[in-house]
Design a protein around this motif. Sequence first.
Motif, PDB file in Angstrom:
ATOM      1  N   SER A  86       0.809  -1.221   0.000  1.00  0.00           N
ATOM      2  CA  SER A  86       0.000   0.000   0.000  1.00  0.00           C
ATOM      3  C   SER A  86       0.847   1.278   0.000  1.00  0.00           C
ATOM      4  O   SER A  86       0.477   2.270  -0.610  1.00  0.00           O
ATOM      5  N   SER A  87       2.029   1.246   0.638  1.00  0.00           N
ATOM      6  CA  SER A  87       2.830   2.470   0.690  1.00  0.00           C
ATOM      7  C   SER A  87       3.413   2.866  -0.669  1.00  0.00           C
ATOM      8  O   SER A  87       3.894   3.974  -0.840  1.00  0.00           O
ATOM      9  N   PHE A  88       3.381   1.956  -1.639  1.00  0.00           N
ATOM     10  CA  PHE A  88       3.955   2.270  -2.951  1.00  0.00           C
ATOM     11  C   PHE A  88       2.898   2.486  -4.025  1.00  0.00           C
ATOM     12  O   PHE A  88       3.214   2.715  -5.170  1.00  0.00           O
ATOM     13  N   ILE A  89       1.609   2.393  -3.616  1.00  0.00           N
ATOM     14  CA  ILE A  89       0.545   2.422  -4.612  1.00  0.00           C
ATOM     15  C   ILE A  89       0.620   3.648  -5.514  1.00  0.00           C
ATOM     16  O   ILE A  89       0.411   3.554  -6.718  1.00  0.00           O
ATOM     17  N   LYS A  90       1.005   4.790  -4.919  1.00  0.00           N
ATOM     18  CA  LYS A  90       1.017   5.985  -5.765  1.00  0.00           C
ATOM     19  C   LYS A  90       2.097   5.947  -6.846  1.00  0.00           C
ATOM     20  O   LYS A  90       2.075   6.729  -7.783  1.00  0.00           O
ATOM     21  N   PHE A  91       3.048   5.031  -6.722  1.00  0.00           N
ATOM     22  CA  PHE A  91       4.103   4.912  -7.748  1.00  0.00           C
ATOM     23  C   PHE A  91       3.818   3.779  -8.744  1.00  0.00           C
ATOM     24  O   PHE A  91       4.656   3.468  -9.580  1.00  0.00           O
ATOM     25  N   ALA A  92       2.641   3.166  -8.647  1.00  0.00           N
ATOM     26  CA  ALA A  92       2.381   1.927  -9.392  1.00  0.00           C
ATOM     27  C   ALA A  92       2.540   2.076 -10.895  1.00  0.00           C
ATOM     28  O   ALA A  92       2.860   1.116 -11.585  1.00  0.00           O
ATOM     29  N   TYR A  93       2.292   3.275 -11.409  1.00  0.00           N
ATOM     30  CA  TYR A  93       2.348   3.433 -12.868  1.00  0.00           C
ATOM     31  C   TYR A  93       3.586   4.180 -13.333  1.00  0.00           C
ATOM     32  O   TYR A  93       3.665   4.637 -14.460  1.00  0.00           O
ATOM     33  N   LYS A  94       4.584   4.276 -12.445  1.00  0.00           N
ATOM     34  CA  LYS A  94       5.899   4.753 -12.866  1.00  0.00           C
ATOM     35  C   LYS A  94       6.620   3.541 -13.451  1.00  0.00           C
ATOM     36  O   LYS A  94       6.381   2.402 -13.049  1.00  0.00           O
ATOM     37  N   ASP A  95       7.523   3.801 -14.382  1.00  0.00           N
ATOM     38  CA  ASP A  95       8.256   2.691 -14.991  1.00  0.00           C
ATOM     39  C   ASP A  95       9.458   2.319 -14.111  1.00  0.00           C
ATOM     40  O   ASP A  95      10.602   2.542 -14.490  1.00  0.00           O
ATOM     41  N   ASN A  96       9.149   1.759 -12.940  1.00  0.00           N
ATOM     42  CA  ASN A  96      10.190   1.352 -11.980  1.00  0.00           C
ATOM     43  C   ASN A  96       9.837   0.026 -11.324  1.00  0.00           C
ATOM     44  O   ASN A  96       8.670  -0.320 -11.234  1.00  0.00           O
ATOM     45  N   ALA A  97      10.872  -0.662 -10.809  1.00  0.00           N
ATOM     46  CA  ALA A  97      10.649  -1.846  -9.969  1.00  0.00           C
ATOM     47  C   ALA A  97      10.340  -1.362  -8.548  1.00  0.00           C
ATOM     48  O   ALA A  97      10.783  -0.287  -8.154  1.00  0.00           O
ATOM     49  N   PHE A  98       9.576  -2.155  -7.759  1.00  0.00           N
ATOM     50  CA  PHE A  98       9.286  -1.781  -6.375  1.00  0.00           C
ATOM     51  C   PHE A  98       9.284  -2.990  -5.464  1.00  0.00           C
ATOM     52  O   PHE A  98       9.034  -4.105  -5.922  1.00  0.00           O
ATOM     53  N   PRO A  99       9.568  -2.772  -4.165  1.00  0.00           N
ATOM     54  CA  PRO A  99       9.550  -3.891  -3.204  1.00  0.00           C
ATOM     55  C   PRO A  99       8.157  -4.502  -3.069  1.00  0.00           C
ATOM     56  O   PRO A  99       7.161  -3.778  -3.100  1.00  0.00           O
ATOM     57  N   ILE A 100       8.085  -5.830  -2.938  1.00  0.00           N
ATOM     58  CA  ILE A 100       6.800  -6.518  -2.723  1.00  0.00           C
ATOM     59  C   ILE A 100       6.834  -7.369  -1.465  1.00  0.00           C
ATOM     60  O   ILE A 100       5.967  -8.217  -1.258  1.00  0.00           O
ATOM     61  N   GLY A 101       7.857  -7.208  -0.629  1.00  0.00           N
ATOM     62  CA  GLY A 101       7.986  -8.036   0.578  1.00  0.00           C
ATOM     63  C   GLY A 101       8.940  -9.180   0.343  1.00  0.00           C
ATOM     64  O   GLY A 101       9.286  -9.486  -0.808  1.00  0.00           O
ATOM     65  N   ALA A 102       9.398  -9.795   1.449  1.00  0.00           N
ATOM     66  CA  ALA A 102      10.343 -10.922   1.411  1.00  0.00           C
ATOM     67  C   ALA A 102      11.607 -10.571   0.620  1.00  0.00           C
ATOM     68  O   ALA A 102      12.234 -11.437   0.025  1.00  0.00           O
ATOM     69  N   GLY A 103      11.956  -9.279   0.595  1.00  0.00           N
ATOM     70  CA  GLY A 103      13.179  -8.836  -0.075  1.00  0.00           C
ATOM     71  C   GLY A 103      13.100  -8.918  -1.594  1.00  0.00           C
ATOM     72  O   GLY A 103      14.115  -8.839  -2.277  1.00  0.00           O
ATOM     73  N   GLN A 104      11.888  -9.058  -2.144  1.00  0.00           N
ATOM     74  CA  GLN A 104      11.737  -9.218  -3.584  1.00  0.00           C
ATOM     75  C   GLN A 104      11.090  -7.988  -4.202  1.00  0.00           C
ATOM     76  O   GLN A 104      10.638  -7.091  -3.489  1.00  0.00           O
ATOM     77  N   THR A 105      11.051  -7.944  -5.534  1.00  0.00           N
ATOM     78  CA  THR A 105      10.497  -6.782  -6.224  1.00  0.00           C
ATOM     79  C   THR A 105       9.502  -7.205  -7.293  1.00  0.00           C
ATOM     80  O   THR A 105       9.558  -8.318  -7.796  1.00  0.00           O
ATOM     81  N   ILE A 106       8.585  -6.284  -7.615  1.00  0.00           N
ATOM     82  CA  ILE A 106       7.769  -6.422  -8.825  1.00  0.00           C
ATOM     83  C   ILE A 106       8.629  -5.798  -9.921  1.00  0.00           C
ATOM     84  O   ILE A 106       9.166  -4.704  -9.752  1.00  0.00           O
ATOM     85  N   SER A 107       8.821  -6.507 -11.030  1.00  0.00           N
ATOM     86  CA  SER A 107       9.721  -6.028 -12.085  1.00  0.00           C
ATOM     87  C   SER A 107       9.224  -4.701 -12.668  1.00  0.00           C
ATOM     88  O   SER A 107       8.032  -4.393 -12.649  1.00  0.00           O
ATOM     89  N   GLN A 108      10.173  -3.938 -13.216  1.00  0.00           N
ATOM     90  CA  GLN A 108       9.857  -2.690 -13.911  1.00  0.00           C
ATOM     91  C   GLN A 108       8.942  -3.005 -15.110  1.00  0.00           C
ATOM     92  O   GLN A 108       9.193  -3.987 -15.818  1.00  0.00           O
TER      93      GLN A 108
END
Length: 214
Positions: free
Chosen positions: A44-66
């Motif tokens: 939820s803390s990253f929702i406002k960045f969801a449509y930027k072309d970037n990778a973001f943390p998803i928990g367990a030290g992993q990321t959702i790919s760019q």
Amino acid sequence: MEQDTLQHKGMRKRLVETLIQKGISKPQVLDAIGKIPRHLFMESSFIKFAYKDNAFPIGAGQTISQPFTVAFQTQLLNPGNGDKILEIGTGSGYQAAVLLEMGAQVFTIERQQELYIKVQQLLPQIGYFPRFFFGDGYKGLPTYGPFDGILVTAGAPYVPDDLKQQLKIGGRLVIPLTQGDSQIMTVITRSGENDFEMHEHGRFSFVPLLKGTQ
Ligand code: SAH
């Protein structure tokens, strides 16, 4: 659960325009990204960045790919309607949703239990139904293969032979291969029972493909 609003749709449209500018051209890939509510896949803390072309943390030290990386890998895999696709590294489930949106039949493996549990709640809730597996993606899914395509979404130190052997003739393996501190996007096509062709497509940055489960 969060809504998918007009504002989200507008942001997605701009993301698709950014991807076109960066060289993504396959309409089915752009349509899928234009449809999928990426903000629902994020903490939820990253929702406002969801449509930027970037990778973001998803928990367990992993990321959702760019998004560009997802689009680029999907374009290389080029799944046809009804194709059997194996994804290594389910993560947030976003890449699996893109493949499903394109009409592929998706088998996806995750090695982190926390993510494996989380994604099995989220994806069906928003209408996506891959087959989920918990395990070590280095081994693939021998009993479900062979596959038209295999997509690895973490940086691999080498090409696992098990994955090559689970490709149909004519099938493609898209795999980021670690060299130094980044990965070279590599496509391996099985052109015959024992013939494989290899092509490289530039540098990307991925979390590592790890052994075993956790
Ligand atoms: N496809 C994901 C990207 C997630 S990042 C998405 O769209 O969000 C890569 C994922 O690969 C992580 O979730 C990580 O836990 C997983 N992973 C790493 N090594 C793995 C392995 N050997 N088998 C299966 N999953 C693996």
